[in-house]
Scaffold this motif. Structure first.
Motif, PDB file in Angstrom:
ATOM      1  N   UNK A  64      46.481  -0.243 -29.109  1.00  0.00           N
ATOM      2  CA  UNK A  64      46.223   0.113 -27.781  1.00  0.00           C
ATOM      3  C   UNK A  64      47.111  -0.447 -27.000  1.00  0.00           C
ATOM      4  N   UNK A  65      47.340  -1.606 -26.997  1.00  0.00           N
ATOM      5  CA  UNK A  65      48.303  -2.264 -26.080  1.00  0.00           C
ATOM      6  C   UNK A  65      49.772  -1.676 -26.435  1.00  0.00           C
ATOM      7  N   UNK A  66      50.276  -1.463 -27.383  1.00  0.00           N
ATOM      8  CA  UNK A  66      51.468  -0.841 -27.700  1.00  0.00           C
ATOM      9  C   UNK A  66      51.725   0.512 -27.224  1.00  0.00           C
ATOM     10  N   UNK A  67      50.673   1.312 -27.041  1.00  0.00           N
ATOM     11  CA  UNK A  67      50.586   2.509 -26.586  1.00  0.00           C
ATOM     12  C   UNK A  67      50.762   2.404 -24.979  1.00  0.00           C
ATOM     13  N   UNK A  68      50.124   1.593 -24.407  1.00  0.00           N
ATOM     14  CA  UNK A  68      50.142   1.152 -23.012  1.00  0.00           C
ATOM     15  C   UNK A  68      51.540   0.735 -22.475  1.00  0.00           C
TER      16      UNK A  68
ATOM     17  N   UNK B  92      52.012  12.166 -36.413  1.00  0.00           N
ATOM     18  CA  UNK B  92      53.124  11.031 -36.893  1.00  0.00           C
ATOM     19  C   UNK B  92      53.613  10.125 -35.907  1.00  0.00           C
ATOM     20  N   UNK B  93      53.583  10.413 -34.633  1.00  0.00           N
ATOM     21  CA  UNK B  93      54.231   9.570 -33.742  1.00  0.00           C
ATOM     22  C   UNK B  93      52.714   8.707 -33.312  1.00  0.00           C
ATOM     23  N   UNK B  94      51.583   9.107 -33.225  1.00  0.00           N
ATOM     24  CA  UNK B  94      50.589   8.308 -32.941  1.00  0.00           C
ATOM     25  C   UNK B  94      50.543   7.262 -34.184  1.00  0.00           C
ATOM     26  N   UNK B  95      50.683   7.650 -35.472  1.00  0.00           N
ATOM     27  CA  UNK B  95      50.507   6.888 -36.571  1.00  0.00           C
ATOM     28  C   UNK B  95      51.641   5.888 -36.657  1.00  0.00           C
TER      29      UNK B  95
ATOM     30  N   UNK C  47      53.977   1.331 -24.285  1.00  0.00           N
ATOM     31  CA  UNK C  47      55.054   2.548 -24.188  1.00  0.00           C
ATOM     32  C   UNK C  47      54.906   3.357 -23.023  1.00  0.00           C
ATOM     33  N   UNK C  48      53.882   3.531 -22.287  1.00  0.00           N
ATOM     34  CA  UNK C  48      53.528   4.731 -21.469  1.00  0.00           C
ATOM     35  C   UNK C  48      54.179   4.044 -20.172  1.00  0.00           C
ATOM     36  N   UNK C  49      53.734   2.485 -19.882  1.00  0.00           N
ATOM     37  CA  UNK C  49      53.969   2.163 -18.650  1.00  0.00           C
ATOM     38  C   UNK C  49      55.404   1.497 -18.549  1.00  0.00           C
ATOM     39  N   UNK C  50      55.963   1.029 -19.642  1.00  0.00           N
ATOM     40  CA  UNK C  50      57.313   0.482 -19.235  1.00  0.00           C
ATOM     41  C   UNK C  50      58.601   1.160 -20.162  1.00  0.00           C
ATOM     42  N   UNK C  51      58.170   2.444 -20.903  1.00  0.00           N
ATOM     43  CA  UNK C  51      59.592   2.838 -21.623  1.00  0.00           C
ATOM     44  C   UNK C  51      59.086   4.490 -21.440  1.00  0.00           C
ATOM     45  N   UNK C  52      58.320   5.024 -20.449  1.00  0.00           N
ATOM     46  CA  UNK C  52      58.215   6.360 -20.129  1.00  0.00           C
ATOM     47  C   UNK C  52      57.573   7.006 -21.354  1.00  0.00           C
TER      48      UNK C  52
ATOM     49  N   UNK D 190      58.511  -1.194 -27.172  1.00  0.00           N
ATOM     50  CA  UNK D 190      57.210  -1.602 -26.902  1.00  0.00           C
ATOM     51  C   UNK D 190      56.801  -2.719 -27.815  1.00  0.00           C
ATOM     52  N   UNK D 191      57.266  -2.737 -29.025  1.00  0.00           N
ATOM     53  CA  UNK D 191      57.097  -3.676 -29.982  1.00  0.00           C
ATOM     54  C   UNK D 191      57.863  -5.083 -29.732  1.00  0.00           C
ATOM     55  N   UNK D 192      58.910  -4.886 -29.162  1.00  0.00           N
ATOM     56  CA  UNK D 192      59.824  -6.084 -28.775  1.00  0.00           C
ATOM     57  C   UNK D 192      59.207  -6.641 -27.573  1.00  0.00           C
TER      58      UNK D 192
END
Length: 194
Positions: free
Chosen positions: A42-46, A127-130, A48-53, A174-176
């Motif tokens: 959930x945090x990685x998705x957030x 695949x992207x979600x997974x 990705x959305x907020x910091x990396x478009x 997002x992982x970094x």
């Protein structure tokens, strides 16, 4: 009405221990692990959305993470060194996982198959979600290594080193960001983070 054993099987997630080849100071089951993976995914998705478009659905990804190891109630937790020992074993284990996913789906009443298939059937998961769930899964394994090492369990040194390579190979912005922002706190004691 036919009784379903689906949730009775999911309740058994707490009985499947992770790290079966390792001596653990603190045991971890797949139910606990799946919840932590859901938090991190959930945090990685957030991030990705907020910091990396990005344009992901964090709630959907968290839900996928909650279900990502459900098939292990039928297969058990195969240790990574065995699961990926060679491509033939990895391929056969994928078939076993798929059969377990289908078995779990078959336990549901027919009218719920279409609702649960996108959560349980690895062929129907975006695949992207997974990929985000897999990143979170690797991050949580890494965090487990840090926790064990912090209490003096050096048995996790090799696993930590291998996971660092995995995280490097699968690295995304997002992982970094997650690693730089949240992971160092795992080296602190409760008094230091209060």
């Amino acid at each position: 009405m036919k009784q379903s054993h689906f949730f009775a099987h999911l309740a058994r997630m707490k009985l499947i221990q992770r790290w079966p080849l390792m001596r653990c100071v603190e045991a971890e089951n797949i139910s606990e692990h799946s919840l932590q993976v859901a938090f991190v995914a959930h945090a990685l998705a957030l991030i990705k959305n907020r910091k990396f478009d990005g344009n992901t659905n964090p709630e959907r990804i968290a839900l996928l993470a909650m279900f990502h190891d459900c098939s292990e109630v039928l297969t058990g937790d195969m240790p990574t060194p065995i699961k990926y020992y060679n491509p033939a074993i990895a391929e056969e284990y994928k078939k076993i996982e798929l059969a377990a996913e289908q078995k779990l789906l078959s336990m549901l009443p027919e009218e719920f198959h279409d609702d649960y298939a996108p959560l349980l059937d690895s062929h129907k998961i975006d695949k992207e979600d997974y990929a985000i769930v897999k990143q979170a899964d690797s991050l949580c394994a890494y965090l487990k290594c840090l926790e064990e090492l912090n209490v003096g369990n050096h048995e996790f040194t090799s696993a930590k080193n291998n996971l660092e390579q995995t995280l490097h190979d699968r690295s995304t912005p997002e992982m970094r960001y997650f690693l730089e922002t949240f992971v160092d706190s795992f080296n602190l004691t409760l008094d230091e983070i209060s």
